[in-house]
Design an enzyme around this catalytic site. Sequence first.
Site, PDB file in Angstrom:
ATOM      1  N   ARG A  19     -14.207   3.166  -1.452  1.00  0.00           N
ATOM      2  CA  ARG A  19     -13.557   2.937  -2.754  1.00  0.00           C
ATOM      3  C   ARG A  19     -14.406   3.686  -3.776  1.00  0.00           C
ATOM      4  O   ARG A  19     -15.596   3.392  -3.943  1.00  0.00           O
ATOM      5  CB  ARG A  19     -13.507   1.445  -3.081  1.00  0.00           C
ATOM      6  CG  ARG A  19     -13.126   1.186  -4.531  1.00  0.00           C
ATOM      7  CD  ARG A  19     -12.782  -0.259  -4.809  1.00  0.00           C
ATOM      8  NE  ARG A  19     -11.493  -0.586  -4.247  1.00  0.00           N
ATOM      9  CZ  ARG A  19     -10.799  -1.687  -4.562  1.00  0.00           C
ATOM     10  NH1 ARG A  19     -11.284  -2.558  -5.413  1.00  0.00           N
ATOM     11  NH2 ARG A  19      -9.619  -1.915  -3.998  1.00  0.00           N
TER      12      ARG A  19
ATOM     13  N   HIS B 183      -4.019   4.486  -3.968  1.00  0.00           N
ATOM     14  CA  HIS B 183      -4.427   3.236  -3.288  1.00  0.00           C
ATOM     15  C   HIS B 183      -3.507   3.049  -2.068  1.00  0.00           C
ATOM     16  O   HIS B 183      -2.687   2.127  -2.027  1.00  0.00           O
ATOM     17  CB  HIS B 183      -4.295   2.066  -4.259  1.00  0.00           C
ATOM     18  CG  HIS B 183      -5.036   0.833  -3.844  1.00  0.00           C
ATOM     19  ND1 HIS B 183      -5.796   0.755  -2.692  1.00  0.00           N
ATOM     20  CD2 HIS B 183      -5.145  -0.401  -4.444  1.00  0.00           C
ATOM     21  CE1 HIS B 183      -6.327  -0.448  -2.590  1.00  0.00           C
ATOM     22  NE2 HIS B 183      -5.940  -1.170  -3.632  1.00  0.00           N
TER      23      HIS B 183
ATOM     24  N   GLN C  19      -2.967  -0.359  -0.199  1.00  0.00           N
ATOM     25  CA  GLN C  19      -2.168  -1.341  -0.934  1.00  0.00           C
ATOM     26  C   GLN C  19      -0.681  -1.147  -0.652  1.00  0.00           C
ATOM     27  O   GLN C  19       0.046  -2.091  -0.365  1.00  0.00           O
ATOM     28  CB  GLN C  19      -2.442  -1.202  -2.444  1.00  0.00           C
ATOM     29  CG  GLN C  19      -1.718  -2.233  -3.271  1.00  0.00           C
ATOM     30  CD  GLN C  19      -2.202  -3.649  -2.979  1.00  0.00           C
ATOM     31  OE1 GLN C  19      -3.396  -3.923  -3.028  1.00  0.00           O
ATOM     32  NE2 GLN C  19      -1.286  -4.548  -2.652  1.00  0.00           N
TER      33      GLN C  19
ATOM     34  N   ASP D 167       1.075  -3.578 -12.389  1.00  0.00           N
ATOM     35  CA  ASP D 167      -0.373  -3.617 -12.158  1.00  0.00           C
ATOM     36  C   ASP D 167      -1.049  -3.753 -13.527  1.00  0.00           C
ATOM     37  O   ASP D 167      -0.384  -3.623 -14.572  1.00  0.00           O
ATOM     38  CB  ASP D 167      -0.796  -2.318 -11.438  1.00  0.00           C
ATOM     39  CG  ASP D 167      -2.248  -2.310 -10.989  1.00  0.00           C
ATOM     40  OD1 ASP D 167      -2.887  -3.385 -11.011  1.00  0.00           O
ATOM     41  OD2 ASP D 167      -2.750  -1.231 -10.612  1.00  0.00           O
TER      42      ASP D 167
ATOM     43  N   CYS E 293      -0.481  -5.981  -6.976  1.00  0.00           N
ATOM     44  CA  CYS E 293      -1.571  -5.761  -6.018  1.00  0.00           C
ATOM     45  C   CYS E 293      -2.730  -6.737  -6.212  1.00  0.00           C
ATOM     46  O   CYS E 293      -3.507  -6.960  -5.299  1.00  0.00           O
ATOM     47  CB  CYS E 293      -2.053  -4.325  -6.097  1.00  0.00           C
ATOM     48  SG  CYS E 293      -2.762  -3.881  -7.692  1.00  0.00           S
TER      49      CYS E 293
ATOM     50  N   ARG F  16      -2.550  -7.303   3.543  1.00  0.00           N
ATOM     51  CA  ARG F  16      -3.606  -6.286   3.539  1.00  0.00           C
ATOM     52  C   ARG F  16      -4.401  -6.407   4.846  1.00  0.00           C
ATOM     53  O   ARG F  16      -4.756  -5.410   5.473  1.00  0.00           O
ATOM     54  CB  ARG F  16      -4.552  -6.490   2.337  1.00  0.00           C
ATOM     55  CG  ARG F  16      -3.947  -6.216   0.960  1.00  0.00           C
ATOM     56  CD  ARG F  16      -3.713  -4.739   0.714  1.00  0.00           C
ATOM     57  NE  ARG F  16      -4.881  -3.927   0.882  1.00  0.00           N
ATOM     58  CZ  ARG F  16      -5.820  -3.706  -0.050  1.00  0.00           C
ATOM     59  NH1 ARG F  16      -5.687  -4.240  -1.251  1.00  0.00           N
ATOM     60  NH2 ARG F  16      -6.876  -2.931   0.199  1.00  0.00           N
TER      61      ARG F  16
HETATM   62  N1  NVA Z   1      -5.033  -0.014 -10.639  1.00  0.00           N
HETATM   63  C1  NVA Z   1      -6.058  -0.985 -10.359  1.00  0.00           C
HETATM   64  C2  NVA Z   1      -5.882  -1.518  -8.978  1.00  0.00           C
HETATM   65  C3  NVA Z   1      -6.880  -2.583  -8.581  1.00  0.00           C
HETATM   66  C4  NVA Z   1      -6.701  -3.053  -7.180  1.00  0.00           C
HETATM   67  C5  NVA Z   1      -7.420  -0.347 -10.531  1.00  0.00           C
HETATM   68  O1  NVA Z   1      -7.595   0.803 -10.114  1.00  0.00           O
HETATM   69  O2  NVA Z   1      -8.316  -0.990 -11.101  1.00  0.00           O
HETATM   70  N1   CP Z   2      -5.592  -5.102  -4.591  1.00  0.00           N
HETATM   71  C1   CP Z   2      -6.871  -4.800  -4.376  1.00  0.00           C
HETATM   72  O1   CP Z   2      -7.209  -3.726  -3.899  1.00  0.00           O
HETATM   73  O2   CP Z   2      -7.741  -5.800  -4.714  1.00  0.00           O
HETATM   74  P1   CP Z   2      -9.324  -5.712  -4.795  1.00  0.00           P
HETATM   75  O3   CP Z   2      -9.679  -4.868  -5.986  1.00  0.00           O
HETATM   76  O4   CP Z   2      -9.775  -7.135  -4.936  1.00  0.00           O
HETATM   77  O5   CP Z   2      -9.844  -5.088  -3.530  1.00  0.00           O
END
Ligand code: NVA
Ligand code: CP
Length: 308
Positions: free
Chosen positions: A109, A136, A139, A221, A261, A289
Site C-alpha cells: 500500500r 485499489h 477493493q 467513498d 469500501c 475482502r
Molecule cells: N479512497 C480512500 C480509500 C481508503 C480505503 C483512500 O485512498 O484513502
Molecule cells: N477499504 C480498505 O481498504 O480499508 P483499509 O484502509 O482499512 O485497509
Amino acid sequence: MQAARRPVRHFLQFTDFSRAEYEHLFARTRWIKDRFKRYRRYWPLEDRTLAMIFEKPSTRTRLSFEAGMHQLGGAAIYLFTRDSQLGRGEPVEDAAQVISRMCDLVMIRTFEQSIIERFAHNSRVPVINGLTNEYHPCQILADVFTFIEQRGAIKGKTVAWIGDSNNVCNTWLQAAEIFDFKLNVSTPPGYEKEPDRKTKNSESFADPMQAAKGAHLVTTDVWTSMGFESENETRQRDFEDWQVDAAMMKAARKDALFMHCLPAHRGEEVAKEVIDGSQSVIWEEAENRLHTQKALMEFLLLGKVKGR
Ligand code: NVA
Ligand code: CP
C-alpha cells in the site's frame, strides 16, 4: 525463495486480469469461503510467506491479508515504512530485490502507482496492489464479487459512483469495461475524472441524483483520501451536495444495493440512514475482502487450482 516456475504475475491494477481469470477467482472464492465457513482446513500455502508493506494506514487490508495468509497455512509479515529502511530512503528497487528473495508474495500500500510498478519490475515474486493514489484493485475484486453474490451477474447492470474521482472510482472504471456494466459517475465541479480515464462504459453526470437514477448499485467513498489531507477543508465545502442520502437511494432502483469500501464518515459522503439501512451491504463487502484475496493469493502462487 521462488517455488513457482511459471512467469510471475502481478495484480497492480484491475486490467491485469482477464474476465475469464476473474470468473476463475470468483469460483475459487465461493469454494474457499464455503470451506472456511464450515471450519474445514485448507492449507495450500503452507510454508509460504507474504510480506505486507504499508506506507499508509489500514485496518481491512492488513487484517484480510494477514488473516487470509494464516488461514491458507502460510505466514504474513507486516512492514510499515516508518519502521523499515524504506522510510530512510532505501531505493524501492533494492527493497524489491531483497524482499522477493525472502518472501513468496508481496502486498504493497503506497502513494504513486509508479512506486509499486518499480517494485514489481524488480521483484522475483508476485506483487499485489493494496491501494495506491491511483487504484485499489483488491477493493473492487471484493465489491464485484459481493454484487454477484447478492444479485447475480453484473453484466448489463448500472453502478452509480457518487463523489471523488479517486483510486476506488478509477478501479470501478476499469472493472466496468472488463465486466461490461455501466458506470455513472458524478463528481463536484473541479474533481472530474481525468479525460483519459473515460471509457465507453462510463457516463459523467453533473447532478448526482441523475447518476443514481435507475442504478442497481450506489457506491461512494470518503471526500478526502489518504495523502490528500491538506485539501480536507476545501473538499468539505466542495462535496457538500455529493452525499448519498435516502433521496438519492430512492432515485436508484427499488432493490438497489449500497456499498462503501470503508472507513466511512457518516454525515459526509453518506447519510447514516443509508449506510446503516437495509440496502447497505457494507459488512458483507468488507468480509469478502478476506475470501476474494485468499483466492487471489492462491491464484498468484499456484495458478488455476481446480476444486480440491
Ligand atoms: N479512497 C480512500 C480509500 C481508503 C480505503 C483512500 O485512498 O484513502
Ligand atoms: N477499504 C480498505 O481498504 O480499508 P483499509 O484502509 O482499512 O485497509
